[in-house]
Every structure is written in structure tokens, then in C-alpha cells.
Design an enzyme around this catalytic site. Structure first.
Site, PDB file in Angstrom:
ATOM      1  N   CYS A  67      -4.813  12.768  12.939  1.00 52.00           N
ATOM      2  CA  CYS A  67      -5.620  11.331  13.015  1.00 52.00           C
ATOM      3  C   CYS A  67      -5.549  10.526  14.284  1.00 52.00           C
ATOM      4  O   CYS A  67      -4.712  11.205  15.187  1.00 52.00           O
ATOM      5  CB  CYS A  67      -5.095  10.899  11.464  1.00 52.00           C
TER       6      CYS A  67
ATOM      7  N   ASP B 170       4.704  20.100   8.263  1.00 48.45           N
ATOM      8  CA  ASP B 170       5.994  21.119   8.095  1.00 48.45           C
ATOM      9  C   ASP B 170       7.152  20.835   7.327  1.00 48.45           C
ATOM     10  O   ASP B 170       7.745  21.649   6.683  1.00 48.45           O
ATOM     11  CB  ASP B 170       6.114  21.484   9.525  1.00 48.45           C
ATOM     12  N   LEU B 171       7.587  19.458   7.460  1.00 49.34           N
ATOM     13  CA  LEU B 171       8.959  19.076   6.717  1.00 49.34           C
ATOM     14  C   LEU B 171       8.626  19.141   5.319  1.00 49.34           C
ATOM     15  O   LEU B 171       9.734  19.576   4.494  1.00 49.34           O
ATOM     16  CB  LEU B 171       9.614  17.723   7.198  1.00 49.34           C
TER      17      LEU B 171
ATOM     18  N   ILE C  12       7.992   6.766  16.929  1.00 51.21           N
ATOM     19  CA  ILE C  12       7.548   7.678  15.513  1.00 51.21           C
ATOM     20  C   ILE C  12       6.272   8.391  15.739  1.00 51.21           C
ATOM     21  O   ILE C  12       6.350   9.489  15.578  1.00 51.21           O
ATOM     22  CB  ILE C  12       7.395   6.729  14.319  1.00 51.21           C
TER      23      ILE C  12
ATOM     24  N   ARG D 254      -0.311  15.046  12.881  1.00 55.19           N
ATOM     25  CA  ARG D 254       0.299  14.648  11.509  1.00 55.19           C
ATOM     26  C   ARG D 254       0.646  15.804  10.694  1.00 55.19           C
ATOM     27  O   ARG D 254      -0.075  16.057   9.771  1.00 55.19           O
ATOM     28  CB  ARG D 254      -0.387  13.437  10.886  1.00 55.19           C
ATOM     29  N   PRO D 255       1.626  16.492  11.283  1.00 60.95           N
ATOM     30  CA  PRO D 255       2.037  17.861  10.548  1.00 60.95           C
ATOM     31  C   PRO D 255       2.762  17.291   9.079  1.00 60.95           C
ATOM     32  O   PRO D 255       3.164  16.427   8.966  1.00 60.95           O
ATOM     33  CB  PRO D 255       3.041  18.623  11.513  1.00 60.95           C
TER      34      PRO D 255
ATOM     35  N   ARG E  71      -4.901  10.441   4.279  1.00 65.61           N
ATOM     36  CA  ARG E  71      -3.922  11.447   4.465  1.00 65.61           C
ATOM     37  C   ARG E  71      -2.778  11.348   3.445  1.00 65.61           C
ATOM     38  O   ARG E  71      -2.218  12.425   3.008  1.00 65.61           O
ATOM     39  CB  ARG E  71      -3.185  11.081   5.992  1.00 65.61           C
TER      40      ARG E  71
ATOM     41  N   LYS F  93       0.856  -1.413   0.077  1.00 65.33           N
ATOM     42  CA  LYS F  93       0.174  -0.080  -0.013  1.00 65.33           C
ATOM     43  C   LYS F  93       0.917   1.349   0.149  1.00 65.33           C
ATOM     44  O   LYS F  93       0.748   2.007  -0.798  1.00 65.33           O
ATOM     45  CB  LYS F  93      -0.991   0.163   1.169  1.00 65.33           C
ATOM     46  N   ASN F  94       1.733   1.271   0.880  1.00 66.87           N
ATOM     47  CA  ASN F  94       2.678   2.632   0.966  1.00 66.87           C
ATOM     48  C   ASN F  94       3.588   2.881  -0.083  1.00 66.87           C
ATOM     49  O   ASN F  94       4.265   3.752  -0.101  1.00 66.87           O
ATOM     50  CB  ASN F  94       3.163   2.521   2.495  1.00 66.87           C
TER      51      ASN F  94
ATOM     52  N   ASP G 124       4.387   0.475  12.053  1.00 68.83           N
ATOM     53  CA  ASP G 124       3.208  -0.090  11.513  1.00 68.83           C
ATOM     54  C   ASP G 124       3.097  -1.338  11.830  1.00 68.83           C
ATOM     55  O   ASP G 124       2.180  -2.099  11.621  1.00 68.83           O
ATOM     56  CB  ASP G 124       3.185   0.066  10.132  1.00 68.83           C
TER      57      ASP G 124
ATOM     58  N   ARG H 110      -8.548  -0.422   4.477  1.00 68.88           N
ATOM     59  CA  ARG H 110      -7.640   0.759   3.998  1.00 68.88           C
ATOM     60  C   ARG H 110      -6.235   0.045   3.538  1.00 68.88           C
ATOM     61  O   ARG H 110      -5.736   0.499   2.670  1.00 68.88           O
ATOM     62  CB  ARG H 110      -7.339   1.621   4.748  1.00 68.88           C
TER      63      ARG H 110
HETATM   64  N1  EPU Z   1       6.504  14.346  10.755  1.00 75.04           N
HETATM   65  C1  EPU Z   1       6.650  15.890  11.084  1.00 75.04           C
HETATM   66  N2  EPU Z   1       6.536  16.913  10.228  1.00 75.04           N
HETATM   67  C2  EPU Z   1       6.348  16.072   8.845  1.00 75.04           C
HETATM   68  C3  EPU Z   1       6.089  14.975   8.639  1.00 75.04           C
HETATM   69  C4  EPU Z   1       6.235  14.175   9.644  1.00 75.04           C
HETATM   70  O1  EPU Z   1       6.735  16.359  12.424  1.00 75.04           O
HETATM   71  O2  EPU Z   1       6.272  17.023   7.949  1.00 75.04           O
HETATM   72  C5  EPU Z   1       6.436  13.605  11.881  1.00 75.04           C
HETATM   73  C6  EPU Z   1       5.212  12.695  12.184  1.00 75.04           C
HETATM   74  O3  EPU Z   1       4.459  13.352  13.004  1.00 75.04           O
HETATM   75  C7  EPU Z   1       5.873  11.411  12.876  1.00 75.04           C
HETATM   76  C8  EPU Z   1       7.105  11.159  12.123  1.00 75.04           C
HETATM   77  O4  EPU Z   1       7.370  12.421  11.656  1.00 75.04           O
HETATM   78  O5  EPU Z   1       5.864  11.668  14.216  1.00 75.04           O
HETATM   79  C9  EPU Z   1       7.127  10.161  11.010  1.00 75.04           C
HETATM   80  O6  EPU Z   1       6.070  10.629   9.967  1.00 75.04           O
HETATM   81  P1  EPU Z   1       6.164  10.107   8.464  1.00 75.04           P
HETATM   82  O7  EPU Z   1       6.062  11.598   7.702  1.00 75.04           O
HETATM   83  O8  EPU Z   1       7.298   9.418   8.279  1.00 75.04           O
HETATM   84  O9  EPU Z   1       4.778   9.690   8.146  1.00 75.04           O
HETATM   85  P2  EPU Z   1       4.129   9.462   6.816  1.00 75.04           P
HETATM   86  O10 EPU Z   1       5.060   9.509   5.752  1.00 75.04           O
HETATM   87  O11 EPU Z   1       2.884  10.334   6.891  1.00 75.04           O
HETATM   88  C10 EPU Z   1       4.152   6.900   6.232  1.00 75.04           C
HETATM   89  C11 EPU Z   1       3.116   5.850   6.078  1.00 75.04           C
HETATM   90  C12 EPU Z   1       2.629   5.531   7.467  1.00 75.04           C
HETATM   91  C13 EPU Z   1       3.790   5.107   8.440  1.00 75.04           C
HETATM   92  C14 EPU Z   1       4.968   6.143   8.651  1.00 75.04           C
HETATM   93  C15 EPU Z   1       6.128   5.813   9.310  1.00 75.04           C
HETATM   94  C16 EPU Z   1       2.276   5.908   4.053  1.00 75.04           C
HETATM   95  C17 EPU Z   1       1.115   6.435   3.201  1.00 75.04           C
HETATM   96  N3  EPU Z   1       2.130   5.969   5.304  1.00 75.04           N
HETATM   97  O12 EPU Z   1       3.362   7.895   6.877  1.00 75.04           O
HETATM   98  O13 EPU Z   1       1.984   4.203   7.294  1.00 75.04           O
HETATM   99  O14 EPU Z   1       3.270   4.753   9.824  1.00 75.04           O
HETATM  100  O15 EPU Z   1       5.225   6.643   7.377  1.00 75.04           O
HETATM  101  O16 EPU Z   1       6.644   4.930   8.913  1.00 75.04           O
HETATM  102  O17 EPU Z   1       3.376   5.666   3.509  1.00 75.04           O
HETATM  103  C18 EPU Z   1       0.066   2.730   7.999  1.00 75.04           C
HETATM  104  O18 EPU Z   1       0.399   2.364   6.927  1.00 75.04           O
HETATM  105  O19 EPU Z   1      -0.819   2.331   8.703  1.00 75.04           O
HETATM  106  C19 EPU Z   1       0.692   4.172   8.224  1.00 75.04           C
HETATM  107  C20 EPU Z   1       0.365   4.812   9.168  1.00 75.04           C
END
Ligand code: EPU
Length: 419
Positions: free
Chosen positions: A115, A123-124, A328, A120-121, A91, A22-23, A306, A398
Site C-alpha cells: 500500500c 508474516d508475523l 514504523i 505491508r507483510p 487492508r 476506527k482502528n 498515524d 476512510r
Molecule cells: N509488519 C511486519 N510483518 C507483519 C505485520 C507487520 O513486518 O506480519 C511490519 C509492518 O510492515 C510495519 C510494522 O510491522 O513496518 C507495524 O505494522 P502493524 O502490523 O503494527 O500495522 P497494522 O496492524 O497493519 C495498524 C493500523 C495502522 C497503523 C499501524 C501502526 C489498523 C486497522 N491499522 O496497522 O493504521 O499505522 O497499526 O500503528 O489498526 C491508519 O489508521 O492510518 C493506519 C495505517
């Protein structure tokens, strides 16, 4: 709204085939927006999140066709605005920002809200787009990024909780069409990032270093169509390995990349389960005694967040005291209260779950709260005495393709009931 009903106590034996990730599929589908030409993506899992992504692509003007796991996308023209009605459902819609910015030099996508797994910001992601020369405006719940042109830059994606997976994807997708060279420092190393980079390179991008924390992207003028097969879903595979650990005699998990699962198989082995196999197939067997474990989630190649909920379910059934620390998403413990309703002995201490293994779990009506929490409840239900009813299973749909059918084939007594 469907529910899943499991009558626990049936041991699992046999083989299961893992679906495409999925991811990986979600950002790869978004990346098809980067070219006017036709892209063919194979092994796309049949999941509601994938349907939402295909709806977004279609709304943005792409021709989308889907037939048994193969998705064809051709985005001759694209609109740069993804509306709230579609985007709010998932998201990961945020990963449309990078390709739209790369191709159209502007993108408007509804901001993802919080969520259940925590704040889930993005900002990065936005910091990265700004470094590439884009302006960012947040208005009316939408984020708009736009630039007369994009230029290469050195960008660090280090945040409070480490790096970001979709942020790395987004910056890569915008930077492939920027002028000059972009260096992403502190990039996510997850296999899904590598899969996206491989697809982008097939489209004509010049990306090196994906899978390490330093990715170098040399911008090109345009990308072309390409074909790609999505990697196996390591989280689905890990979930079935835990099903084998919790209720199995011998479960063979086929179509896996064992090298993507090392932290999970190491944890299961430290817990006393026998895991063997090669890249392509892994087998898990109990060895009579299982041991408690101290585990923390980390970015890849560490133990994945995950898989944390599923591991909490398993450790609830393993004698001794275990700890699981979530690094995380520190608030990602929605499964704990539901597991406790099934008799698990878990105390939360900040971002650490202290788990005392119990002899028996008991079936109960429980509520799925998010994707991985739901998977943990299904796993607990496989072992629990009596009947477990998992409500709100749209969460599980999902991210798990036909989980009820796949577990049924392994010998679980499980059914999906329409309510
Ligand atoms: N974060 C920030 N700022 C940002 C982005 C992230 O502070 O701009 C923080 C998040 O709040 C979190 C950490 O950084 O504390 C990691 O978040 P990340 O951005 O890596 O998560 P994501 O890319 O939104 C993907 C997966 C998630 C998985 C995370 C971590 C997808 C579609 N989603 O999310 O998958 O948990 O990486 O490995 O790829 C799931 O499949 O159940 C799922 C939630």
C-alpha cells in the site's frame, strides 16, 4: 469523486467531538464472528473502512444492522472465505483471519497487497497462527489457514519494525478458542488492542495483560454475545489538536482519552503550544512562540506513525529546523511532495524528514495519497494563503468522520465539492 476546498487563514475556535476509534472498531467488528450470539457495538464511526468491514461480515453470513453509530451483528453461521472483491478495498480485512480460524478452524482471506505507506507483510500473523497449530497455504492471491484444532503456544510477535497491532489482534482472536494457554510475547500495547481484549473478555474470553508486551490467553470452549462501546479515536483527536495548533485561537477537543494522547500532547507542548485538560476534554492554545522539534515515531506509548504526516504539516509552519524520523513505516512520506507544492521546506534523508519552518504556506491543488497524508494536507490548507483543493478525498473518508463539517463548525472555510 469529491474534493475538499479550503480557503486558508481563518482562525479556529470552539469545541469538537471526537468519534469512536476506527482502528478499534474494525477488529472489534471482526471479533463478533467468534460467537453465534448477538453483539451490540456502540460508537462505531461512520467511515468507509467500517462499511467495508460490515460488508465482509454480511458476506460471511452475519446479520448486520446499523443505526446511528450502533452496530448489531449476529453470526449464527459463518462462511470461512472472504472474497477478493470485498477484501481488496481495505487492508484491515486481514483481521477476519483470526476469528474465522478460532471459530471455524479455517479461514481464507485475500492477501493484502502493498500500500502507499509501504510494504505491508503479514508474516508475523501467519507465524502466530502456525504456532497455534494451523497450516498456512498461499495460493491464487489468497491465504488459507486451517487446523484440525488449535492449541495454546508461546508466540513472539517481534518483527523487523517492532511488533504488529493487527497481528496481536489476530492471534488474540484465534487463541481465545484454542485449547490451553497462549502467551503472546512482544505484543502491541496500543489502546486499540486493549479495547479489543476488553470486548473479548466481555464475550467470555480469559485474556490478561493487554496493554503490556506480554498477553496471556487461557482458551475457552465458546464465547457469547456482548455489548461494547468503542474508545475515542486518538488519531482523530490528535489531528484536531494539530488543527488547533496550526490555525487555532482556542480549540477544545471533547470526548477524548487524554491518557492515550500523552506522546502527542508532550510533542505539542515541547513545540510551545499550551495543552490543558482532563480525561474527556483537551484544550489547545498558542502561546505566542513555537519551537522546532526532533521527533521519532514509535509503537505505543511512543509518538504514533498515524500522526507523523500531520506533525510534518505543523512543523512546516514552526520556525527553526525540525526532524521527524519514521520508524514504523519508513516509506510513509507521500505527503512530503504535496506539502512542498504548498511551499513547505522539507528534505527527505532516508526515513527522516528535515523540515525548515517557513513563514507562509500557499494554497494549491494537491492530491491525497493515503488517509493520514490527506489529513496533513487539510491541516496545511487551514493556514495556507489562498485556496487549497484536495483531490481524491475518498482517502480521508476512510478514517475521519465528517472532517469537513467538524472543521467548518470550528470556523474553517471548507467545503466538499462533487466533481
Ligand atoms: N509488519 C511486519 N510483518 C507483519 C505485520 C507487520 O513486518 O506480519 C511490519 C509492518 O510492515 C510495519 C510494522 O510491522 O513496518 C507495524 O505494522 P502493524 O502490523 O503494527 O500495522 P497494522 O496492524 O497493519 C495498524 C493500523 C495502522 C497503523 C499501524 C501502526 C489498523 C486497522 N491499522 O496497522 O493504521 O499505522 O497499526 O500503528 O489498526 C491508519 O489508521 O492510518 C493506519 C495505517
Amino acid at each position: 469523486m469529491d474534493k475538499i476546498v479550503i480557503r486558508g487563514g481563518h482562525s479556529l475556535k470552539g469545541a469538537v467531538k471526537i468519534s469512536g476509534s476506527k482502528n478499534s472498531a474494525l477488529p472489534i467488528l471482526a471479533a463478533t464472528l467468534l460467537t453465534r450470539e448477538r453483539c451490540v457495538i456502540q460508537r462505531v464511526p461512520d467511515l468507509s473502512d467500517v462499511h467495508y468491514m460490515l460488508q465482509i461480515l454480511a458476506h460471511l453470513g452475519a446479520d448486520v444492522e446499523r443505526a446511528s453509530g450502533i452496530v448489531t451483528v449476529q453470526a449464527e453461521k459463518v462462511d470461512s472465505v472472504a472474497p477478493y472483491e470485498i477484501v481488496r478495498k481495505m487492508r484491515a480485512s486481514v483481521c477476519a483471519l483470526g476469528p474465522l480460524l478460532g471459530r471455524e478452524k479455517e479461514a481464507t482471506v485475500s492477501l493484502p497487497g502493498g500500500c502507499v505507506i509501504g510494504d505491508r507483510p503479514i508474516d508475523l500473523h501467519l507465524r502466530g497462527f502456525q504456532a497455534l497449530g494451523a497450516a498456512v497455504r498461499v495460493h491464487g492471491g489468497n491465504v488459507k489457514v486451517f487446523a484440525p484444532s488449535l492449541h495454546g503456544a508461546i508466540i513472539s510477535l517481534k518483527g523487523k519494525f517492532g511488533t504488529t497491532v493487527l497481528g496481536t489482534d489476530n492471534i488474540m482472536m484465534a487463541a481465545v478458542l484454542a485449547e490451553g494457554t497462549t502467551v503472546i510475547e512482544d505484543a502491541a500495547c496500543e489502546p486499540e488492542v486493549v479495547d479489543l481484549a476488553n470486548f473479548l473478555n466481555k464475550m467470555g474470553a480469559k485474556i490478561e495483560g493487554a496493554g503490556t508486551s506480554r498477553i496471556v490467553i487461557e482458551g475457552v470452549k465458546e464465547l457469547h454475545g456482548a455489548e461494547h462501546e468503542v474508545i475515542p479515536d486518538r488519531i482523530e483527536a490528535g489531528t484536531f489538536l494539530i488543527a488547533g495548533a496550526i490555525a487555532g485561537r482556542e480549540v477544545i477537543v471533547n470526548r477524548v482519552r487524554a491518557d492515550h494522547l500523552t506522546s502527542v500532547t508532550d510533542a505539542l507542548q515541547s513545540c510551545g503550544f499550551r495543552v490543558s485538560g482532563t480525561n474527556g476534554s483537551l484544550t489547545i492554545r498558542p502561546n505566542g512562540t513555537s519551537k522546532s522539534l526532533n521527533l521519532k515515531t514509535q509503537a505505543y506509548p511512543g509518538f504514533p506513525t498515524d500522526m507523523q504526516a500531520q506533525m510534518c504539516a505543523l512543523l512546516s509552519t514552526v520556525s527553526g529546523e525540525s526532524t521527524v524520523t519514521e520508524n514504523i513505516f519508513p516509506q510513509r512520506f507521500m505527503h512530503v511532495s504535496e506539502l512542498k507544492r504548498m511551499g513547505a521546506a522539507i528534505e527527505l534523508d532516508g526515513a527522516t524528514a528535515r523540515i525548515r519552518g517557513v513563514d507562509n504556506l500557499s494554497g494549491a491543488p494537491v492530491m491525497a495519497s493515503d488517509l493520514r497524508a490527506s489529513a496533513a494536507l487539510v491541516l496545511a490548507g487551514l493556514l495556507a494563503d489562498g485556496t487549497t483543493e484536495i483531490n481524491r478525498v475518498y482517502h480521508i473518508d476512510r478514517g475521519y468522520e465528517m472532517i469537513d463539517e467538524k472543521l467548518g463548525e470550528l470556523g474553517a472555510e471548507i467545503e466538499r465539492v462533487k466533481v
